[in-house]
Write a protein that holds these residues in place. Sequence first.
Motif, PDB file in Angstrom:
ATOM      1  N   HIS A 153      37.428  33.047  33.810  1.00 40.39           N
ATOM      2  CA  HIS A 153      38.052  33.991  34.733  1.00 40.39           C
ATOM      3  C   HIS A 153      38.095  33.460  36.160  1.00 40.39           C
ATOM      4  CE1 HIS A 153      33.800  34.782  34.191  1.00 40.39           C
ATOM      5  NE2 HIS A 153      33.718  35.487  35.298  1.00 40.39           N
ATOM      6  N   HIS A 154      37.147  32.571  36.511  1.00 39.27           N
ATOM      7  CA  HIS A 154      37.181  31.949  37.828  1.00 39.27           C
ATOM      8  C   HIS A 154      38.384  31.021  37.939  1.00 39.27           C
ATOM      9  CE1 HIS A 154      33.131  33.259  39.219  1.00 39.27           C
ATOM     10  NE2 HIS A 154      32.898  33.316  37.918  1.00 39.27           N
ATOM     11  N   GLY A 155      38.569  30.175  36.935  1.00 41.95           N
ATOM     12  CA  GLY A 155      39.716  29.271  36.956  1.00 41.95           C
ATOM     13  C   GLY A 155      41.031  30.009  36.973  1.00 41.95           C
ATOM     14  N   THR A 344      28.632  38.747  39.121  1.00 41.25           N
ATOM     15  CA  THR A 344      29.223  40.035  39.451  1.00 41.25           C
ATOM     16  C   THR A 344      30.456  39.873  40.342  1.00 41.25           C
ATOM     17  OG1 THR A 344      27.888  40.316  41.443  1.00 41.25           O
ATOM     18  CG2 THR A 344      26.939  41.105  39.368  1.00 41.25           C
ATOM     19  N   GLN A 345      31.306  40.870  40.322  1.00 35.78           N
ATOM     20  CA  GLN A 345      32.489  40.859  41.179  1.00 35.78           C
ATOM     21  C   GLN A 345      32.098  40.899  42.653  1.00 35.78           C
ATOM     22  OE1 GLN A 345      36.328  42.727  40.033  1.00 35.78           O
ATOM     23  NE2 GLN A 345      35.869  44.187  41.662  1.00 35.78           N
ATOM     24  N   ALA A 346      30.964  41.549  42.952  1.00 32.24           N
ATOM     25  CA  ALA A 346      30.509  41.615  44.342  1.00 32.24           C
ATOM     26  C   ALA A 346      30.206  40.225  44.898  1.00 32.24           C
ATOM     27  CB  ALA A 346      29.264  42.500  44.435  1.00 32.24           C
ATOM     28  N   PHE A 352      35.742  33.948  47.017  1.00 27.63           N
ATOM     29  CA  PHE A 352      37.181  33.686  47.114  1.00 27.63           C
ATOM     30  C   PHE A 352      37.624  33.700  48.583  1.00 27.63           C
ATOM     31  CE2 PHE A 352      37.629  35.957  42.735  1.00 27.63           C
ATOM     32  CZ  PHE A 352      37.140  34.841  42.099  1.00 27.63           C
ATOM     33  N   ARG A 353      37.120  34.656  49.333  1.00 27.65           N
ATOM     34  CA  ARG A 353      37.511  34.766  50.737  1.00 27.65           C
ATOM     35  C   ARG A 353      37.054  33.548  51.542  1.00 27.65           C
ATOM     36  NH1 ARG A 353      36.053  39.946  53.857  1.00 27.65           N
ATOM     37  NH2 ARG A 353      37.492  38.932  55.291  1.00 27.65           N
ATOM     38  N   SER A 368      43.347  40.968  43.848  1.00 25.57           N
ATOM     39  CA  SER A 368      43.279  40.885  42.387  1.00 25.57           C
ATOM     40  C   SER A 368      41.884  40.467  41.958  1.00 25.57           C
ATOM     41  CB  SER A 368      44.302  39.875  41.855  1.00 25.57           C
ATOM     42  OG  SER A 368      44.043  38.576  42.358  1.00 25.57           O
ATOM     43  N   ALA A 369      41.469  40.932  40.795  1.00 25.18           N
ATOM     44  CA  ALA A 369      40.157  40.597  40.248  1.00 25.18           C
ATOM     45  C   ALA A 369      40.280  39.413  39.295  1.00 25.18           C
ATOM     46  CB  ALA A 369      39.573  41.798  39.513  1.00 25.18           C
TER      47      ALA A 369
END
Length: 693
Positions: A153-155, A344-346, A352-353, A368-369
């Motif tokens: 999911h990271h890629g 975690t998404q947190a 990403f930022r 987007s997640a």
Amino acid sequence: MTPSLSLTTMILASVLCGWGALAAAPPTGQSILDGYFAHRTAEIRSGNLAPYRSLKAWQSARPRLQTELREMLGLAPWPEKTPLDPVITGQIDEEDIRVETLHFQSLPGLYVTANLYLPKHQAGPFPTILYVCGHALVKDGDRSFGNKVAYQHHGIWYAQNGYACLIIDTIHRGEIEGIHHGTYRYGMWWWNSRGYTPAGVETWNSIRALDYLATRSEVDMDRIGITGRSGGGVYSWWAAALDERIRVAVPVAGITDLHNQVVDGIVEGHCDCMFMVNTYRWDYSKVAALLAPRPLLIANSDKDPIFPLDGVVRLHSEVKKIYGLYQSEDHLGLLITEGPHRDTQALRLPTFRWFNRFLKGSQAPIESAAVKRFPNTALASFESFPEDAINTTIHESFVPQAPVPTLPNSANHWRSLKLKWLQTLREKTFRSWPTLEERPRLQQVIDRPIDGGSLQHFGLKLHQRVRLPLYLYVPKRVDQVEQIIIEILDETSGLSFHEKFKDALQEQSTRPLEADLTPSIAYAWFAPRGIGPSAWPSDDWHHTQIRRRFMLIGETLDSIRVFDIIKAVQATTTLPRFGRVKAILRAHRHMAVNALYASLFLPQAGALELFELPKNHRQGPDYLNVSRLGSLPWTIAASLEDRPIKLIRTAPHVAVFAESVATHLKWSTTISREDASNAGSNEGPRTDEHRAP
């Protein structure tokens, strides 16, 4: 004439078991251990980054520090950059992204399986993320699909947002499964002796992944970032510290400080890939500081049990000082989110930022997640594994052994080799030792009559709370003593005779302990730390973790026992009554190796009696880096020059090199043997340790 081995063993067992009654409330083995670890860890931290108070001082030291880190990872000298031989084995085309399944060889036969995620309808070259996986088990029966599948999911997110992203497997839980658990699970303590850590392999694979990315036209090599979590977090530190092509780094849940690992025992939650072989005694803030002034975001959760918050905050505080020297505090960030040790998404969104900010110059909100979409089989790089793969055995060859020894050309050549060997041992293997010149401190505890002489018990104070028992039998006519036999105890010495002698050694007992001892010989028995009275209560699991903690502070349990032996012999032979008495050092099994190494630094040791000497350091004991520098046969030769050696129940081939050197250089000292034909498990093929400096 010396007494029989069994008699000596009976006496040493009796005095050993009588410690509790004879000593005045000595510190327990566990308290000695805890105090030692706390003091040594604080000592390392105090000298870690404190010397670098100016940018000039830091920049001057930085190349040396990078070389030290490479060495501690098994990467000095650098391995040869052999052809990568990359192969793209498959491709997935989606509406928004393209994914390639591929592999390359970071060394011949060392396969790195990977997935490359690319934007579908954008023009490159793209800013690029090297994503290094943590330990994620993705298997169907015996078939591993690699931990890259768990982090897909990271890629996917990076490719959807205009990045190229290469996700690489680690050797542990990769498609071709190697191991990270040599000391942690499998008792491969020889990894320490070889100077091997799987962290070195993962760092090398990451560096070679950058080499692969440099061959791709889609990749902008001026905009490279690295990230990963857990194991992948720590590999991000290693690779970014050593490879300047990495411009931005976000290690997630991948580092804390030495206090957490050693004093708090967090090492128990980590396999060997998390640590360098700490030859130069670093705290981990020094690794992080090597990234300065490049943008670095330290990301962690506040309830992560294996990367505790307090250690992460301490580390950030230390690293901040180095960023301050560059006036680049805005390039260092600390991200703490609520949660456990989990992806975690947190944690993901600020990561990403950070990359958008420093690789794209954008601070737009994340809309987007990151979401998984591909089945395991779609991301596999192999249908069947290559026969030449060495992933499962890379620990055998990654760090080279010392070369095979040859006879010295002359006495001068030998002296040069021996001096170099001793200097190298002190710098690379026994670096953590306190000074050898300091006079040992002995405190007498008791003096009891025994068989026409006296049995004396001393406490040998070595370090803070470390006080170890030394027992001494002195004949009544001390002026007639011709030699003193100093026996070094190990875990099994004499314990079966405890019942016979325990009553006589109680403090209230008035009857002398009788034994048939030779009037012209004095005897000493010494228990190094972790033996007898200073032993710490532990099962096999906790004993393993204790040994691993020693490595984290730049030594091993047995390397510090070598120091203990040196100080015990110095203390005994410097007593006024033994100033001119010949000393014989006697030890068994692993402790015989410790005594052998101690003798290199002990002119007082007039002779060695070594029982059941292991044939190499693979059998034990372990000292940092010793097998990449030299060998047990070489060390026997180095000791033999100064004293005769008797080997009892030891494989004959262990001493062949030493005997050849002695004959070649016409030494008067010799090696004698007893029961060589009954060497038992010591017999066997010559492997791993028939090497020289």
